[in-house]
Design a protein around this motif. Structure first.
Motif, PDB file in Angstrom:
ATOM      1  N   LYS A 156      49.952 -21.686  28.556  1.00  0.00           N
ATOM      2  CA  LYS A 156      48.755 -21.508  28.358  1.00  0.00           C
ATOM      3  C   LYS A 156      48.247 -22.543  27.507  1.00  0.00           C
ATOM      4  O   LYS A 156      47.461 -22.436  27.005  1.00  0.00           O
ATOM      5  N   ALA A 157      48.345 -23.621  27.655  1.00  0.00           N
ATOM      6  CA  ALA A 157      47.928 -24.428  27.115  1.00  0.00           C
ATOM      7  C   ALA A 157      46.127 -24.930  27.026  1.00  0.00           C
ATOM      8  O   ALA A 157      45.804 -25.273  28.123  1.00  0.00           O
ATOM      9  N   VAL A 158      46.012 -25.373  26.455  1.00  0.00           N
ATOM     10  CA  VAL A 158      44.759 -26.143  25.938  1.00  0.00           C
ATOM     11  C   VAL A 158      44.611 -26.945  26.848  1.00  0.00           C
ATOM     12  O   VAL A 158      43.670 -26.925  27.727  1.00  0.00           O
ATOM     13  N   VAL A 159      45.123 -28.324  26.550  1.00  0.00           N
ATOM     14  CA  VAL A 159      45.206 -29.375  27.047  1.00  0.00           C
ATOM     15  C   VAL A 159      46.228 -29.679  27.979  1.00  0.00           C
ATOM     16  O   VAL A 159      47.471 -29.392  27.792  1.00  0.00           O
ATOM     17  N   HIS A 160      45.603 -29.700  29.698  1.00  0.00           N
ATOM     18  CA  HIS A 160      47.215 -29.255  30.637  1.00  0.00           C
ATOM     19  C   HIS A 160      47.128 -31.125  30.710  1.00  0.00           C
ATOM     20  O   HIS A 160      46.054 -32.102  31.025  1.00  0.00           O
ATOM     21  N   LEU A 161      48.715 -31.315  30.807  1.00  0.00           N
ATOM     22  CA  LEU A 161      49.425 -32.657  30.855  1.00  0.00           C
ATOM     23  C   LEU A 161      50.522 -32.441  32.008  1.00  0.00           C
ATOM     24  O   LEU A 161      50.577 -31.492  32.618  1.00  0.00           O
ATOM     25  N   ASP A 162      50.551 -33.385  32.129  1.00  0.00           N
ATOM     26  CA  ASP A 162      52.020 -34.192  33.181  1.00  0.00           C
ATOM     27  C   ASP A 162      52.720 -33.596  32.492  1.00  0.00           C
ATOM     28  O   ASP A 162      52.947 -33.856  31.684  1.00  0.00           O
ATOM     29  N   PRO A 163      53.874 -33.376  33.938  1.00  0.00           N
ATOM     30  CA  PRO A 163      55.218 -33.598  33.290  1.00  0.00           C
ATOM     31  C   PRO A 163      55.896 -34.890  31.964  1.00  0.00           C
ATOM     32  O   PRO A 163      56.461 -34.082  31.266  1.00  0.00           O
ATOM     33  N   PHE A 164      55.368 -35.959  32.345  1.00  0.00           N
ATOM     34  CA  PHE A 164      55.785 -36.649  31.519  1.00  0.00           C
ATOM     35  C   PHE A 164      54.769 -36.752  29.971  1.00  0.00           C
ATOM     36  O   PHE A 164      55.802 -36.607  28.927  1.00  0.00           O
ATOM     37  N   GLY A 165      54.485 -36.043  29.872  1.00  0.00           N
ATOM     38  CA  GLY A 165      52.284 -35.850  28.468  1.00  0.00           C
ATOM     39  C   GLY A 165      53.458 -34.759  28.117  1.00  0.00           C
ATOM     40  O   GLY A 165      53.652 -34.877  27.147  1.00  0.00           O
ATOM     41  N   LYS A 166      54.130 -33.188  29.319  1.00  0.00           N
ATOM     42  CA  LYS A 166      54.708 -32.742  28.563  1.00  0.00           C
ATOM     43  C   LYS A 166      56.195 -32.612  27.055  1.00  0.00           C
ATOM     44  O   LYS A 166      56.792 -32.166  27.025  1.00  0.00           O
ATOM     45  N   ALA A 167      56.880 -33.587  28.426  1.00  0.00           N
ATOM     46  CA  ALA A 167      58.247 -33.678  27.683  1.00  0.00           C
ATOM     47  C   ALA A 167      58.433 -34.728  26.458  1.00  0.00           C
ATOM     48  O   ALA A 167      59.176 -34.338  24.804  1.00  0.00           O
ATOM     49  N   LEU A 168      57.289 -35.775  26.819  1.00  0.00           N
ATOM     50  CA  LEU A 168      56.514 -36.672  25.436  1.00  0.00           C
ATOM     51  C   LEU A 168      57.018 -35.551  24.028  1.00  0.00           C
ATOM     52  O   LEU A 168      57.072 -36.075  23.158  1.00  0.00           O
ATOM     53  N   ILE A 169      55.864 -35.117  23.925  1.00  0.00           N
ATOM     54  CA  ILE A 169      55.378 -33.784  23.545  1.00  0.00           C
ATOM     55  C   ILE A 169      56.816 -32.634  22.855  1.00  0.00           C
ATOM     56  O   ILE A 169      56.802 -33.269  21.333  1.00  0.00           O
ATOM     57  N   GLU A 170      57.792 -32.852  23.795  1.00  0.00           N
ATOM     58  CA  GLU A 170      58.829 -31.546  23.274  1.00  0.00           C
ATOM     59  C   GLU A 170      59.746 -32.274  23.138  1.00  0.00           C
ATOM     60  O   GLU A 170      60.333 -32.408  21.969  1.00  0.00           O
ATOM     61  N   ILE A 171      59.896 -33.912  23.069  1.00  0.00           N
ATOM     62  CA  ILE A 171      60.370 -35.169  22.132  1.00  0.00           C
ATOM     63  C   ILE A 171      60.263 -35.262  21.342  1.00  0.00           C
ATOM     64  O   ILE A 171      61.130 -35.594  20.411  1.00  0.00           O
ATOM     65  N   VAL A 172      59.545 -35.363  21.163  1.00  0.00           N
ATOM     66  CA  VAL A 172      58.570 -35.366  19.595  1.00  0.00           C
ATOM     67  C   VAL A 172      58.630 -34.295  19.017  1.00  0.00           C
ATOM     68  O   VAL A 172      59.082 -34.586  17.468  1.00  0.00           O
ATOM     69  N   ILE A 173      58.865 -32.882  18.859  1.00  0.00           N
ATOM     70  CA  ILE A 173      58.881 -31.668  18.239  1.00  0.00           C
ATOM     71  C   ILE A 173      60.467 -32.514  18.073  1.00  0.00           C
ATOM     72  O   ILE A 173      60.566 -31.860  17.142  1.00  0.00           O
ATOM     73  N   MET A 174      61.165 -32.427  19.186  1.00  0.00           N
ATOM     74  CA  MET A 174      62.847 -32.180  18.299  1.00  0.00           C
ATOM     75  C   MET A 174      63.455 -33.542  17.348  1.00  0.00           C
ATOM     76  O   MET A 174      63.919 -32.947  17.557  1.00  0.00           O
ATOM     77  N   GLY A 175      62.496 -34.536  18.660  1.00  0.00           N
ATOM     78  CA  GLY A 175      63.262 -35.408  17.564  1.00  0.00           C
ATOM     79  C   GLY A 175      62.733 -35.627  16.227  1.00  0.00           C
ATOM     80  O   GLY A 175      63.623 -35.981  15.033  1.00  0.00           O
ATOM     81  N   SER A 176      61.984 -35.015  15.580  1.00  0.00           N
ATOM     82  CA  SER A 176      61.141 -34.187  14.634  1.00  0.00           C
ATOM     83  C   SER A 176      62.090 -33.609  13.758  1.00  0.00           C
ATOM     84  O   SER A 176      62.380 -34.115  12.412  1.00  0.00           O
ATOM     85  N   ALA A 177      62.963 -32.425  14.364  1.00  0.00           N
ATOM     86  CA  ALA A 177      63.580 -31.903  14.088  1.00  0.00           C
ATOM     87  C   ALA A 177      65.254 -32.579  13.730  1.00  0.00           C
ATOM     88  O   ALA A 177      65.386 -31.992  13.201  1.00  0.00           O
ATOM     89  N   ALA A 178      65.699 -33.374  14.228  1.00  0.00           N
ATOM     90  CA  ALA A 178      66.815 -34.305  14.816  1.00  0.00           C
ATOM     91  C   ALA A 178      66.341 -34.669  13.000  1.00  0.00           C
ATOM     92  O   ALA A 178      67.178 -34.886  12.331  1.00  0.00           O
ATOM     93  N   LEU A 179      65.533 -35.389  12.437  1.00  0.00           N
ATOM     94  CA  LEU A 179      64.681 -36.395  11.874  1.00  0.00           C
ATOM     95  C   LEU A 179      64.953 -35.405  10.895  1.00  0.00           C
ATOM     96  O   LEU A 179      65.716 -36.222   9.117  1.00  0.00           O
ATOM     97  N   ALA A 180      64.412 -34.175  10.772  1.00  0.00           N
ATOM     98  CA  ALA A 180      64.702 -33.744   9.398  1.00  0.00           C
ATOM     99  C   ALA A 180      66.245 -33.488   8.829  1.00  0.00           C
ATOM    100  O   ALA A 180      66.059 -33.168   7.705  1.00  0.00           O
TER     101      ALA A 180
END
Length: 93
Positions: free
Chosen positions: A57-81
């Motif tokens: 139920k996202a406020v900002v609707h993105l295309d699949p590329f944008g959604k994947a980019l957000i998920e990569i940023v979050i998962m990549g941040s956890a891996a860097l942590a």
């Protein structure tokens, strides 16, 4: 709505990423005030990004590329942590 095994695994990995960011925030800084600030703010910001762009139920609707980019940023941040905490095996996994 059909919830498959892949969806359950994705939710568990996202929860682990939020936990990882919080753990990094509490352990990565020498000063107690920074620990509390980053330990609470880092996962809160990640949850905010996820809720804003990636949730069902996202406020900002993105295309699949944008959604994947957000998920990569979050998962990549956890891996860097985990890498910064000196746990490269967990970061790679």
């Amino acid at each position: 709505m059909h919830v498959g095994l892949n969806d359950v695994l994705r939710v568990l990995l996202e929860l682990f990423a939020f936990f990882s960011l919080g753990l990094w925030g509490f352990m990565a800084w020498p000063a107690p005030l920074w620990n509390v600030d980053f330990g609470l703010a880092t996962p809160a910001f990640a949850v905010f990004l996820w809720a804003l762009f990636r949730s069902p139920k996202a406020v900002v609707h993105l295309d699949p590329f944008g959604k994947a980019l957000i998920e990569i940023v979050i998962m990549g941040s956890a891996a860097l942590a985990w890498l910064m905490l000196g746990q490269p095996i967990i970061a790679i996994a």
